[in-house]
Enzyme design. Structure first.
Site, PDB file in Angstrom:
ATOM      1  N   CYS A 394       0.860  -1.185   0.000  1.00  0.00           N
ATOM      2  CA  CYS A 394       0.000   0.000   0.000  1.00  0.00           C
ATOM      3  C   CYS A 394       0.893   1.230   0.000  1.00  0.00           C
ATOM      4  O   CYS A 394       1.961   1.228   0.619  1.00  0.00           O
ATOM      5  CB  CYS A 394      -0.906   0.033   1.223  1.00  0.00           C
ATOM      6  N   GLU A 428       2.125  -3.631  -5.835  1.00  0.00           N
ATOM      7  CA  GLU A 428       1.038  -4.605  -5.831  1.00  0.00           C
ATOM      8  C   GLU A 428      -0.127  -4.078  -6.653  1.00  0.00           C
ATOM      9  O   GLU A 428      -0.466  -2.905  -6.585  1.00  0.00           O
ATOM     10  CB  GLU A 428       0.598  -4.844  -4.384  1.00  0.00           C
TER      11      GLU A 428
END
Length: 538
Positions: A394, A428
């Site tokens: 994140c 990601e």
């Protein structure tokens, strides 16, 4: 425009008045997600169709256009394979199994009208690899020694890259994905594919005002966000923090916090975050800006600050230059802080889910220093052990610090850590809209900076490969290729793939680099990577 005689229910769609970026009135179509009664009037929570969820809001009845009201359609009950109504929605893989089961039943069904027993749930855990009818052959990656030499060409107005196909390569016989191995079908002889980046390629570089040429090898880019044939491919959904959109309900689709006070800033959350239920009814949620503890009132915050000894995030300070510092925080050693950080971040991240188990993660918090302490600006998290070369799980810059260059600084720092670790990394997937813009911009500037700084030595052509670009920047090869495709540099011309750097791209890059004042200084980084695979317990 609301008419009291018409009852507006959840699921209705109708135009709703809002202000656009130019502060002009517009009437986009919106869906009613919730209705609540307050003394004297009703409020409607609306989601603007084809707009980001962070624009969702509560509106008053006078902003609704009831002339174009659309009532929700009644949904048909979801049939099961026995023809009975069920509560679970259908999915493609379940449909495949359903058709297989129906074929079996039709072949072996008894003549009497009895239904067959429902198969056990365990039978549904069929590997998706068995449903793949064909796999694309992946060519082997050549060594850097296989890259051809480059030569100097006369100066051209446009900087261009000429690419030659490399015909000889060894096909890969198997591909490992998420711990499972799939056998790949070998390529058919005599079949050719015109595919930018999909096959082994050689690229020659021609630079404007500084004539030079270098050879760049393009390996396959099947994992990039843009497919090699120019059609965007779906991002991978296998990341550790990717949210499962199938479990969205009306609660998590609505913002539950009105306002957050963090230090000298007041933040308006964009999305739902699972703070305790009793705090969601408060007009303002107060956070300690140093330990991120959430409190229900200003008096509670003031009392907490007399006891809180932290003036910086817990953990090790691994970077400091000027007023900018980075702290490395272990999700196992500082669990409470990590959980509070995730709760705050979820207010501004929609594509990630929240894990209360923070043990497998490291958090890197960027702060700005003044006389009162180290104030959080943003952060990124990463897995201690990533099987898919993720160097970011994140990433977030808090809204008060956005559009000031801090986002690129976070991204640059994540790749600086990858350089120290001797790895290439990638964020990601999926990225949010703002995250994708930031990464695209960073990748473009980083790659163009390398290509424009190539210099010839001893009158010979400079040589560089995609592998070398990846090693210099620690950007994964698939991201390098997808960035070249995104910049629309690859063209097919007279049997060759040509990459063209126009004057507009060069000038735009130079202007962007002049505005980019915040950069990571590797000399100020004090970081020793750990081998987490050898540690018995984190």
């Amino acid at each position: 425009m609301a008419d009291s005689s018409v009852e507006i229910i959840e699921g209705c769609r109708l135009p709703v008045l809002r202000k656009n970026q130019e502060n002009e009135d517009e009437w986009p179509l919106a869906e009613i997600l919730s209705v609540k009664d307050i003394p004297g009037r009703k409020l409607y929570y609306v989601h603007y169709i084809d707009f980001n969820k962070r624009l969702d809001e509560w509106v008053t009845p006078d902003r609704l256009d009831l002339k174009k009201l659309q009532f929700p359609k009644k949904e048909a009950k979801t049939p099961t394979k026995n023809g009975l109504p069920g509560s679970r929605p259908s999915s493609p893989e379940r449909d495949v199994r359903k058709s297989l089961d129906l074929n079996v039943q039709s072949a072996s069904a008894p003549s009497r009208g009895k239904t067959l027993p429902t198969p056990k749930r365990k039978a549904e855990s069929v590997s998706l690899a068995t449903q793949v009818t064909a796999a694309i052959p992946v060519p082997s990656l050549p060594s850097s020694a296989e890259a051809s030499q480059a030569s100097v060409y006369p100066a051209m107005r446009d900087s261009s890259f000429s690419i030659k196909s490399r015909e000889e390569h060894e096909p890969l016989t198997s591909l490992s994905t998420n711990g499972t191995t799939r056998r790949l079908i070998p390529s058919q002889p005599g079949r050719k594919r015109k595919n930018c980046g999909g096959t082994d390629e050689m690229v020659k570089v021609f630079q404007n005002n500084n004539p030079r040429c270098s050879t760049v090898y393009l390996p396959p880019g099947e994992d990039s966000q843009d497919s090699s044939d120019g059609i965007p491919s779906a991002p991978r959904m296998t990341g550790s923090l990717v949210s499962d959109r199938s479990h969205d309900d009306i609660v998590t689709r609505m913002k539950n916090i009105d306002c957050i006070e963090l230090g000298r800033h007041r933040l308006k959350p964009w999305y739902f975050s699972p703070y305790p239920q009793e705090l969601t009814t408060l007009p303002i949620l107060y956070l300690c800006e140093f330990c991120l503890k959430y409190l229900k009132s200003l008096k509670c915050l003031q009392r907490h600050l007399t006891k809180c000894n932290l003036r910086h995030p817990p953990g090790n300070e691994i970077y400091r230059k000027g007023t900018i510092s980075f702290f490395e925080i272990d999700g196992r050693k500082n669990k409470t802080y990590s959980q509070n950080l995730c709760l705050l971040a979820k207010c501004f991240l929609d594509h990630k889910t929240l894990y209360y188990d923070t043990d497998p993660f490291l958090f890197y918090v960027m702060t700005e220093y003044d006389s009162k302490g180290f104030h959080i600006v943003g952060y990124f998290s990463k897995e201690k052990e990533s099987t898919e070369d993720y160097n970011v799980a994140c990433i977030l810059t808090l809204p008060p610090y956005q559009r000031r260059g801090y986002g690129k600084l976070l991204i640059e720092f994540s790749y600086e850590l990858s350089k120290v670790e001797g790895k290439t990394g990638t964020p990601e997937k999926p990225l949010s809209d703002l995250g994708l813009l930031s990464y695209r911009s960073y990748w473009s500037q980083t790659i163009l900076e390398i290509l424009m700084n190539l210099k010839s030595e001893n009158g010979e052509r400079p040589q560089i490969t995609i592998n070398e670009i990846s090693e210099i920047t620690s950007v994964k090869k698939e991201d390098v290729i997808s960035t070249l495709q995104y910049l629309n540099l690859i063209n097919y011309y007279k049997g060759q793939y040509i990459l063209t750097l126009s004057e507009d791209i060069v000038e735009g890059h130079e202007r962007a680099m002049q505005k980019r004042h915040l950069r990571i200084d590797s000399k100020c980084l004090h970081f020793t990577p750990k081998d987490w695979s050898k540690r018995g317990k984190w």
